[in-house]
Scaffold this motif. Structure first.
Motif, PDB file in Angstrom:
ATOM      1  N   PHE A  42      38.747  49.261  52.563  1.00  0.00           N
ATOM      2  CA  PHE A  42      37.556  48.574  52.063  1.00  0.00           C
ATOM      3  C   PHE A  42      38.038  47.478  51.121  1.00  0.00           C
ATOM      4  O   PHE A  42      38.583  47.753  50.053  1.00  0.00           O
ATOM      5  CB  PHE A  42      36.632  49.539  51.330  1.00  0.00           C
ATOM      6  N   ALA A  43      37.867  46.232  51.535  1.00  0.00           N
ATOM      7  CA  ALA A  43      38.274  45.085  50.726  1.00  0.00           C
ATOM      8  C   ALA A  43      37.036  44.448  50.118  1.00  0.00           C
ATOM      9  O   ALA A  43      36.019  44.272  50.802  1.00  0.00           O
ATOM     10  CB  ALA A  43      39.023  44.069  51.583  1.00  0.00           C
ATOM     11  N   PHE A  44      37.106  44.135  48.833  1.00  0.00           N
ATOM     12  CA  PHE A  44      35.955  43.511  48.187  1.00  0.00           C
ATOM     13  C   PHE A  44      36.412  42.613  47.042  1.00  0.00           C
ATOM     14  O   PHE A  44      37.529  42.739  46.536  1.00  0.00           O
ATOM     15  CB  PHE A  44      34.965  44.564  47.669  1.00  0.00           C
ATOM     16  N   GLU A  45      35.534  41.708  46.672  1.00  0.00           N
ATOM     17  CA  GLU A  45      35.774  40.829  45.539  1.00  0.00           C
ATOM     18  C   GLU A  45      34.604  40.928  44.565  1.00  0.00           C
ATOM     19  O   GLU A  45      33.465  41.212  44.968  1.00  0.00           O
ATOM     20  CB  GLU A  45      35.933  39.376  46.001  1.00  0.00           C
ATOM     21  N   LEU A  46      34.889  40.698  43.299  1.00  0.00           N
ATOM     22  CA  LEU A  46      33.855  40.626  42.269  1.00  0.00           C
ATOM     23  C   LEU A  46      33.978  39.269  41.581  1.00  0.00           C
ATOM     24  O   LEU A  46      35.090  38.814  41.300  1.00  0.00           O
ATOM     25  CB  LEU A  46      34.037  41.744  41.229  1.00  0.00           C
ATOM     26  N   ASN A  47      32.830  38.656  41.297  1.00  0.00           N
ATOM     27  CA  ASN A  47      32.913  37.353  40.651  1.00  0.00           C
ATOM     28  C   ASN A  47      33.348  37.489  39.200  1.00  0.00           C
ATOM     29  O   ASN A  47      33.360  38.583  38.625  1.00  0.00           O
ATOM     30  CB  ASN A  47      31.579  36.596  40.771  1.00  0.00           C
ATOM     31  N   SER A  48      33.707  36.386  38.606  1.00  0.00           N
ATOM     32  CA  SER A  48      34.303  36.414  37.269  1.00  0.00           C
ATOM     33  C   SER A  48      33.338  36.939  36.217  1.00  0.00           C
ATOM     34  O   SER A  48      33.750  37.623  35.265  1.00  0.00           O
ATOM     35  CB  SER A  48      34.784  35.009  36.885  1.00  0.00           C
ATOM     36  N   ALA A  79      37.232  48.700  39.584  1.00  0.00           N
ATOM     37  CA  ALA A  79      37.496  47.404  38.957  1.00  0.00           C
ATOM     38  C   ALA A  79      37.683  47.510  37.451  1.00  0.00           C
ATOM     39  O   ALA A  79      38.381  46.687  36.851  1.00  0.00           O
ATOM     40  CB  ALA A  79      36.362  46.439  39.282  1.00  0.00           C
ATOM     41  N   SER A  80      37.065  48.505  36.817  1.00  0.00           N
ATOM     42  CA  SER A  80      37.148  48.611  35.359  1.00  0.00           C
ATOM     43  C   SER A  80      38.567  48.878  34.885  1.00  0.00           C
ATOM     44  O   SER A  80      38.905  48.599  33.743  1.00  0.00           O
ATOM     45  CB  SER A  80      36.219  49.722  34.850  1.00  0.00           C
ATOM     46  N   HIS A  81      39.425  49.403  35.780  1.00  0.00           N
ATOM     47  CA  HIS A  81      40.814  49.649  35.400  1.00  0.00           C
ATOM     48  C   HIS A  81      41.643  48.372  35.388  1.00  0.00           C
ATOM     49  O   HIS A  81      42.718  48.338  34.795  1.00  0.00           O
ATOM     50  CB  HIS A  81      41.455  50.667  36.345  1.00  0.00           C
TER      51      HIS A  81
END
Length: 446
Positions: free
Chosen positions: A129-135, A56-58
């Motif tokens: 692998f599907a995932f979400e991160l909150n804002s 996610a950091s990218h």
């Protein structure tokens, strides 16, 4: 998003054009200190969190990610094929809510806290692998209040429940060389053991023998820094401890290749067509099949595909055969591979020089080109021939040959360089310097 392939193109390019070990990049992500304080996570959950954060950091502006599961397992150093277990550690992250400093706080000088889970909706389906991160999570990755660079490769080599936790805590203070004094209850809290009846009964000797000493032994062997500790006593009782850290010199620890680790997955999967079973076997045998060893076998496989006496029908079978049988370059193969690498590097440099010269000549104003070529046209035949010979001996002629190659005619005459639209710019760029060094004679312009 498809496997975040664009993130890793530069490493793949290096692997294709030379020895990737020359890159020696220290790659990972800036791990926010707030996430270090998630003390109750299992080792598997910590590693999955690091892999998720790394991805996610990218692109922290993206809310949802859909990644090849094998890549995630590779980054997290997880070899299991049990999807239920992976779902379990994902659920652990979803339930592990932590408090972080609000990165969007508008009150300067005042810390405002927000509580967030470490993983949003997530699941495994069809090998993805599907995932979400909150804002808030994504904003913390984008603009952390306090952080330290975390190398996935080094950090994930640490074993046990305690060494990874201590490593992450000490990592935040390596830059200043020591921690503050840490009272013993707070120190136990780092590991989720502040209320442990065992340590309350056995005292500091048990803390030292079961947490401090084995964890520091792991860190000093495998991390990018070394650490020692000292006690603060009140009478005979240890009431606090402090750690002193020294960053190791470059080359003192293994190569920093967490991102190269991801690139290895790309090569093995896409170029050599390794399957999930192969990748799981490689991860399970990571002590013997190190990243350096895998890179060597990749290079050897490519060499034998290109230069071997027999045609290779299955790159995957050749790679796994070489890996399983501890194959290495023979001295002759190594010599030939090095010559080929140097020749390729020289060719790349020549092409780059040619492109730069082409770009330089193309950018020249037409009036400047005409003026320089006009001076050449006014020279006598002897002087023109001297300049044409010097042009053929110059680096610029390499670019000219690229332009002349489609015709198959490499004859160079005054008429051609004056009339050929493609050669005029290059020749004028050469002339600007060459005319200054041309000895004057009859027929030369004033």
């Amino acid at each position: 998003m498809t496997d975040l392939q664009q993130v890793f193109d530069f490493v793949l390019e290096e692997m294709k054009h030379g020895d990737v070990t020359e890159s020696r990049r220290d790659i990972g992500y800036n791990k926010p200190y707030d996430m270090v304080r998630a003390t109750t996570l299992t080792v598997g959950a910590q590693r999955l969190l690091n892999a998720v954060n790394f991805i996610a950091s990218h692109n922290p502006d993206q809310a949802a990610y859909d990644i090849d599961l094998a890549r995630v397992k590779w980054l997290a150093n997880i070899s299991t094929r049990d999807y239920d277990w992976i779902d379990g550690i994902a659920k652990e992250l979803q339930q592990a809510a932590i408090e972080v400093i609000d990165p969007d706080s508008r009150h300067r000088g005042k810390e405002e806290w927000v509580r967030m889970p470490l993983l949003g909706p997530a699941g495994v389906k069809h090998g993805r692998f599907a995932f979400e991160l909150n804002s808030v999570h994504r904003r913390v990755l984008r603009s952390p209040h306090r952080y330290a660079f975390f190398s996935l490769t080094k950090g994930h080599k640490l074993s046990g429940d305690n060494a990874p936790v201590l490593h992450d805590r000490l990592l935040q203070d390596v830059f200043r060389g020591h921690t503050d004094w840490i009272e013993i209850p707070e120190f136990l809290g780092w590991f989720g053991k502040a209320e442990s009846a065992y340590f309350k009964k056995e005292g500091f000797r048990a803390i030292r023998s079961s947490i401090i000493e084995p964890s520091l032994a792991e860190i000093n062997e495998k991390a990018e820094f070394s650490a020692s500790w000292e006690p603060r006593n009140r009478g005979r009782k240890v009431i606090a401890i402090r750690f002193n850290m020294v960053k190791k010199a470059a080359g003192a620890v293994g190569r920093d290749i967490s991102e190269v680790r991801s690139q290895l997955y790309d090569v093995l999967r896409a170029e050599f067509n390794l399957n999930t079973h192969d990748l799981d076997a490689i991860t399970a045998n990571s002590e013997a099949w190190t990243e350096d060893r895998l890179l060597e076998v990749i290079e050897l496989t490519r060499y034998r595909i290109e230069h071997g006496k027999k045609e290779v029908g299955s790159p995957r079978a050749l790679f796994m055969h070489l890996l399983n049988h501890d194959a290495v370059f023979t001295p002759l193969e190594r010599e030939r591979a090095e010559k080929a690498r140097k020749a390729k590097a020289q060719k790349d440099r020549a092409e780059k020089t040619s492109k730069n010269l082409l770009s330089e000549s193309a950018s020249k104003a037409g009036s400047t080109v005409d003026a320089v070529l006009g001076r050449f046209a006014n020279l006598n035949e002897t002087q023109q021939n001297i300049l044409l010979e010097r042009f053929q001996e110059s680096p610029t002629f390499g670019a000219a040959k690229m332009l002349m190659k489609p015709t198959g005619d490499f004859t160079l005459t005054a008429g051609r360089v004056l009339e050929d639209a493609k050669l005029r710019g290059l020749f004028s760029a050469f002339l600007e310097r060459a005319l200054e060094n041309l000895a004057p004679s009859s027929g030369s312009p004033a």
